[in-house]
Design an enzyme around this catalytic site. Structure first.
Site, mmCIF file in Angstrom:
data_model
loop_
_atom_site.group_PDB
_atom_site.id
_atom_site.type_symbol
_atom_site.label_atom_id
_atom_site.label_comp_id
_atom_site.label_asym_id
_atom_site.label_seq_id
_atom_site.Cartn_x
_atom_site.Cartn_y
_atom_site.Cartn_z
ATOM 1 N N ASP A 13 59.246 39.763 -33.146
ATOM 2 C CA ASP A 13 58.281 40.049 -32.076
ATOM 3 C C ASP A 13 56.858 39.644 -32.433
ATOM 4 O OD1 ASP A 13 60.396 41.155 -30.630
ATOM 5 O OD2 ASP A 13 60.105 43.107 -31.564
ATOM 6 N N LYS A 16 56.711 34.512 -31.005
ATOM 7 C CA LYS A 16 57.327 33.183 -31.142
ATOM 8 C C LYS A 16 57.480 32.513 -29.774
ATOM 9 C CE LYS A 16 60.787 35.239 -33.127
ATOM 10 N NZ LYS A 16 60.229 36.595 -33.327
ATOM 11 N N LYS A 18 55.765 32.834 -27.031
ATOM 12 C CA LYS A 18 54.497 32.319 -26.509
ATOM 13 C C LYS A 18 54.129 30.998 -27.181
ATOM 14 C CE LYS A 18 49.718 32.265 -26.511
ATOM 15 N NZ LYS A 18 48.405 32.750 -26.210
ATOM 16 N N ASN A 38 69.885 39.530 -29.037
ATOM 17 C CA ASN A 38 69.065 40.549 -29.699
ATOM 18 C C ASN A 38 67.595 40.134 -29.595
ATOM 19 O OD1 ASN A 38 69.632 38.370 -31.403
ATOM 20 N ND2 ASN A 38 69.855 39.591 -33.250
ATOM 21 N N GLY A 40 64.135 38.785 -27.851
ATOM 22 C CA GLY A 40 63.460 38.882 -26.557
ATOM 23 C C GLY A 40 62.150 38.137 -26.705
ATOM 24 N N HIS A 41 62.047 36.977 -26.086
ATOM 25 C CA HIS A 41 60.865 36.131 -26.250
ATOM 26 C C HIS A 41 60.098 36.080 -24.930
ATOM 27 C CE1 HIS A 41 62.838 33.870 -29.854
ATOM 28 N NE2 HIS A 41 62.762 35.165 -30.032
ATOM 29 N N THR A 42 58.825 36.421 -24.999
ATOM 30 C CA THR A 42 58.028 36.560 -23.778
ATOM 31 C C THR A 42 57.075 35.388 -23.616
ATOM 32 O OG1 THR A 42 58.065 38.908 -24.289
ATOM 33 C CG2 THR A 42 56.598 38.223 -22.512
ATOM 34 N N ARG A 143 86.617 34.159 -39.974
ATOM 35 C CA ARG A 143 87.381 33.073 -39.350
ATOM 36 C C ARG A 143 88.326 33.513 -38.249
ATOM 37 N NH1 ARG A 143 88.598 31.350 -45.292
ATOM 38 N NH2 ARG A 143 88.466 33.609 -45.312
ATOM 39 N N GLN A 224 64.076 36.585 -34.307
ATOM 40 C CA GLN A 224 63.850 37.654 -35.292
ATOM 41 C C GLN A 224 62.725 37.230 -36.251
ATOM 42 O OE1 GLN A 224 67.603 36.849 -34.841
ATOM 43 N NE2 GLN A 224 67.111 38.069 -33.057
ATOM 44 N N ARG A 305 57.671 50.041 -30.485
ATOM 45 C CA ARG A 305 57.641 49.387 -31.792
ATOM 46 C C ARG A 305 56.754 50.186 -32.752
ATOM 47 N NH1 ARG A 305 56.411 43.650 -28.978
ATOM 48 N NH2 ARG A 305 58.516 43.059 -28.397
ATOM 49 N N ASP A 333 43.344 39.594 -30.438
ATOM 50 C CA ASP A 333 42.557 40.351 -29.456
ATOM 51 C C ASP A 333 42.811 41.857 -29.540
ATOM 52 O OD1 ASP A 333 45.135 39.265 -28.498
ATOM 53 O OD2 ASP A 333 44.791 40.606 -26.799
ATOM 54 N N VAL A 414 44.913 34.751 -28.546
ATOM 55 C CA VAL A 414 44.026 35.869 -28.206
ATOM 56 C C VAL A 414 44.431 36.578 -26.908
ATOM 57 C CG1 VAL A 414 42.036 34.975 -29.488
ATOM 58 C CG2 VAL A 414 42.383 34.261 -27.108
HETATM 59 P P1 GDP Z 1 58.780 37.120 -29.902
HETATM 60 O O1 GDP Z 1 60.063 37.879 -29.946
HETATM 61 O O2 GDP Z 1 58.306 36.709 -31.263
HETATM 62 O O3 GDP Z 1 58.812 35.958 -28.946
HETATM 63 O O4 GDP Z 1 57.679 38.143 -29.350
HETATM 64 P P2 GDP Z 1 57.841 39.151 -28.086
HETATM 65 O O5 GDP Z 1 57.756 38.356 -26.837
HETATM 66 O O6 GDP Z 1 59.019 40.030 -28.274
HETATM 67 O O7 GDP Z 1 56.568 40.082 -28.293
HETATM 68 C C1 GDP Z 1 55.285 39.584 -28.271
HETATM 69 C C2 GDP Z 1 54.519 40.296 -27.140
HETATM 70 O O8 GDP Z 1 53.135 40.079 -27.291
HETATM 71 C C3 GDP Z 1 54.848 39.750 -25.757
HETATM 72 O O9 GDP Z 1 54.723 40.787 -24.820
HETATM 73 C C4 GDP Z 1 53.784 38.690 -25.530
HETATM 74 O O10 GDP Z 1 53.512 38.451 -24.150
HETATM 75 C C5 GDP Z 1 52.610 39.332 -26.198
HETATM 76 N N1 GDP Z 1 51.642 38.400 -26.809
HETATM 77 C C6 GDP Z 1 51.873 37.235 -27.455
HETATM 78 N N2 GDP Z 1 50.723 36.740 -27.970
HETATM 79 C C7 GDP Z 1 49.747 37.617 -27.629
HETATM 80 C C8 GDP Z 1 48.349 37.685 -27.923
HETATM 81 O O11 GDP Z 1 47.767 36.844 -28.593
HETATM 82 N N3 GDP Z 1 47.671 38.778 -27.440
HETATM 83 C C9 GDP Z 1 48.280 39.755 -26.710
HETATM 84 N N4 GDP Z 1 47.541 40.771 -26.282
HETATM 85 N N5 GDP Z 1 49.589 39.716 -26.423
HETATM 86 C C10 GDP Z 1 50.329 38.673 -26.894
HETATM 87 P P1 IMO Z 2 62.886 38.612 -31.630
HETATM 88 O O1 IMO Z 2 63.514 37.233 -31.644
HETATM 89 C C1 IMO Z 2 62.610 42.577 -33.430
HETATM 90 C C2 IMO Z 2 66.281 44.183 -35.203
HETATM 91 C C3 IMO Z 2 66.902 45.389 -34.527
HETATM 92 C C4 IMO Z 2 67.524 46.084 -35.729
HETATM 93 C C5 IMO Z 2 68.025 44.912 -36.578
HETATM 94 C C6 IMO Z 2 69.492 44.588 -36.395
HETATM 95 O O2 IMO Z 2 62.525 39.086 -30.267
HETATM 96 O O3 IMO Z 2 61.769 38.688 -32.613
HETATM 97 P P2 IMO Z 2 70.880 43.412 -34.447
HETATM 98 O O4 IMO Z 2 71.054 43.803 -33.006
HETATM 99 O O5 IMO Z 2 70.303 42.055 -34.652
HETATM 100 O O6 IMO Z 2 72.123 43.629 -35.250
HETATM 101 O O7 IMO Z 2 69.796 44.495 -35.015
HETATM 102 O O8 IMO Z 2 67.235 43.799 -36.194
HETATM 103 N N1 IMO Z 2 66.056 43.006 -34.316
HETATM 104 C C7 IMO Z 2 64.869 42.648 -33.861
HETATM 105 N N2 IMO Z 2 63.649 43.220 -34.008
HETATM 106 N N3 IMO Z 2 62.735 41.405 -32.765
HETATM 107 C C8 IMO Z 2 63.940 40.805 -32.639
HETATM 108 O O9 IMO Z 2 64.081 39.582 -32.104
HETATM 109 C C9 IMO Z 2 65.085 41.436 -33.160
HETATM 110 N N4 IMO Z 2 66.402 41.147 -33.194
HETATM 111 C C10 IMO Z 2 66.982 42.108 -33.921
HETATM 112 O O10 IMO Z 2 65.929 46.186 -33.894
HETATM 113 O O11 IMO Z 2 66.513 46.739 -36.471
HETATM 114 MG MG MG Z 3 60.841 39.707 -29.298
#
Ligand code: GDP
Ligand code: IMO
Ligand code: MG
Length: 430
Positions: A13, A16, A18, A38, A40-42, A143, A224, A305, A333, A414
């Site tokens: 999180d 990535k 973005k 697992n 979640g990319h925003t 396997r 991850q 989180r 930011d 930011v």
């Molecule tokens: P990922 O799993 O690495 O793709 O990250 P996530 O999408 O799970 O979590 C990142 C969160 O932070 C999302 O809600 C994004 O929209 C938000 N985000 C990303 N970059 C920035 C930033 O520079 N500033 C703020 N305030 N939010 C951000």
């Molecule tokens: P992104 O790509 C944050 C964490 C779970 C748990 C552990 C194992 O959005 O960064 P799993 O379901 O993979 O067997 O869970 O890994 N986890 C993540 N934490 N961001 C993720 O993905 C994650 N994918 C798995 O919360 O602790």
């Molecule tokens: Mg994520």
């Protein structure tokens, strides 16, 4: 021509999605190489938010998106995501989206086992996302997994499901005390998914290789983070795949000589979702303030989180493990209201200072972070688009991260929007 890997340096999180969305403008192909839903990319484009779990974050830029052999794919979730994107007017058809015929399929019994095991573990649980990720990779390693190539062959698939369910249902019923899975329902549902997904299934290794030979640029999107890596993370509080950059090669089917750079995404502070060690975790009002300002809720499970200060012991670990060529600092930011900002630069363990991340979780549990304190900038930097506009304190924070990690900061984010970014160096732009 360059190919770049993007990976998370912390516990996921980091932002990535973005950064991949932003850099996808300069790429021809965006490929995921591990994990599953697992992740979640925003992405936020023109004020509209998109969350993707399986489809690579290049889809909004209209790029060819590839789901590599290293993933575990829940076909129902993937179809839902394709429908969601299509409804939003995004082309996620078979010319834009390719799925490796070697990617493994998450089956209902994987999800059932994931849930039941976590329930059984009680307070010792890992806090998985419950998406069946671990049990699916487990079957791959032993396997008896189902790949897309088997899913598309009805006879082979039916036979595979019936034989494996004998064993899975015994385990579910007698050991995990959970509901069993009906083979007829699985076969019916999955053969229907197979027909919808058939046009998407491809030999993606060949597709990527041809593109590279034709001078096209590929962006590899990690999921991850480094400290959730099955080998290098805080085992057993990890996910079940290799999240480090080297897996971009085996998880997409290309050789290492094609990788020209690796950008590590570093959130300006640290977060973790699920259980496991977190040395710089904050349990005070500052942690709560960061959590609230950063809107730190999981994009997949909606869980709050855990938040803490930036830990450069783990970022340095990520620099080495991934061979990082540059960093992207995100969510800078979010720190804008703090009087002081702390950076962890080492741990104290039994009176000694250690600078390498320990493997033994018992040692890690006894490590106290060593902090240095920098003054906050006490202002909103989200509207700034160049480093020159930044308050001196914000520039000093970035410079300190560069010094402690011995790695240049190439990108600064930011805000969540695509445009809320400062790009210092972009190897894809030539
Ligand atoms: P990922 O799993 O690495 O793709 O990250 P996530 O999408 O799970 O979590 C990142 C969160 O932070 C999302 O809600 C994004 O929209 C938000 N985000 C990303 N970059 C920035 C930033 O520079 N500033 C703020 N305030 N939010 C951000
Ligand atoms: P992104 O790509 C944050 C964490 C779970 C748990 C552990 C194992 O959005 O960064 P799993 O379901 O993979 O067997 O869970 O890994 N986890 C993540 N934490 N961001 C993720 O993905 C994650 N994918 C798995 O919360 O602790
Ligand atoms: Mg994520």
């Amino acid at each position: 021509m360059s190919n770049l890997v993007i990976i998370g340096t912390q516990w996921g999180d980091e932002g990535k999605g973005k950064v991949v969305d932003l850099l996808a403008e300069y790429a021809d192909i965006v490929a995921r190489f591990q994990g599953g839903n697992n992740a979640g990319h925003t992405m936020v484009v023109n004020g509209k938010q998109f969350i993707s779990h399986l489809v690579p974050s290049g889809i909004l830029q209209g790029k060819t998106c590839v789901i590599g052999n290293g993933l575990v794919v829940d076909p129902e979730v993937l179809l839902g995501e394709i429908d969601y994107l299509t409804e939003k007017g995004v082309d996620a058809g078979p010319t834009k989206l390719k799925i490796s015929e070697k990617a493994h399929v998450i089956m209902p019994y994987h999800k059932a086992v994931d849930h039941a095991r976590e329930l059984m573990k009680g307070d010792k649980k890992i806090g998985t996302t419950g998406r069946g990720i671990g049990p699916c990779y487990e079957d791959k390693a032993t396997r008896r997994g189902v790949r897309f190539v088997e899913l598309l062959d009805a006879d082979v698939f039916e036979e595979r499901v019936r034989s494996i369910l004998d064993e899975k249902n015994f385990y579910l019923k007698h050991y995990l005390k959970a509901e069993t899975v009906d083979p007829e329902a699985v076969i019916g549902d999955y053969l229907a998914y197979a027909e919808r997904l058939r046009p998407y299934v491809d030999n993606v290794s060949v597709t990527i290789d041809k593109a590279i030979k034709a001078g096209r640029q590929v962006l590899f999107e990690g999921a991850q983070g480094t400290h959730l890596d099955i080998d290098h993370g805080t085992y057993p509080f990890v996910t079940s795949s290799n999240t480090v950059a080297a897996n971009a090669c085996s998880g997409a089917g290309i050789g290492p000589r094609h990788i020209n750079g690796v950008t590590g995404i570093v959130k300006a502070y640290t977060t973790r979702v699920g259980a496991g060690p977190f040395p710089t975790e904050l349990f005070d009002a500052i942690g709560d303030a960061i959590q609230a300002k950063g809107a730190e809720f999981g994009a997949t499970t909606g869980r709050r989180r855990r938040c803490g200060w930036l830990d450069t012991v783990i970022v340095r670990n990520a620099v080495r493990l991934n061979g990082l060529t540059g960093l992207a600092i995100t969510k800078l930011d979010v720190l804008g209201e703090l009087d002081d900002i702390k950076i962890c630069n080492a741990y104290k363990y039994k009176g000694e200072t250690i600078t390498e991340f320990p493997t033994d979780l018992k040692v890690l549990a006894e490590c106290q972070p060593v902090y240095e304190t920098l003054p906050g900038w006490k202002s909103d930097i989200s509207g700034m688009r160049s480093l020159d506009e930044f308050p001196q304190q914000a520039r000093s924070y970035l410079e300190r991260i560069e010094a402690l990690t011995e790695t240049p900061v190439d990108i600064i984010s930011v805000g969540p929007g695509r445009e809320e970014t400062i790009v210092v160096k972009n190897i894809l732009a030539g």
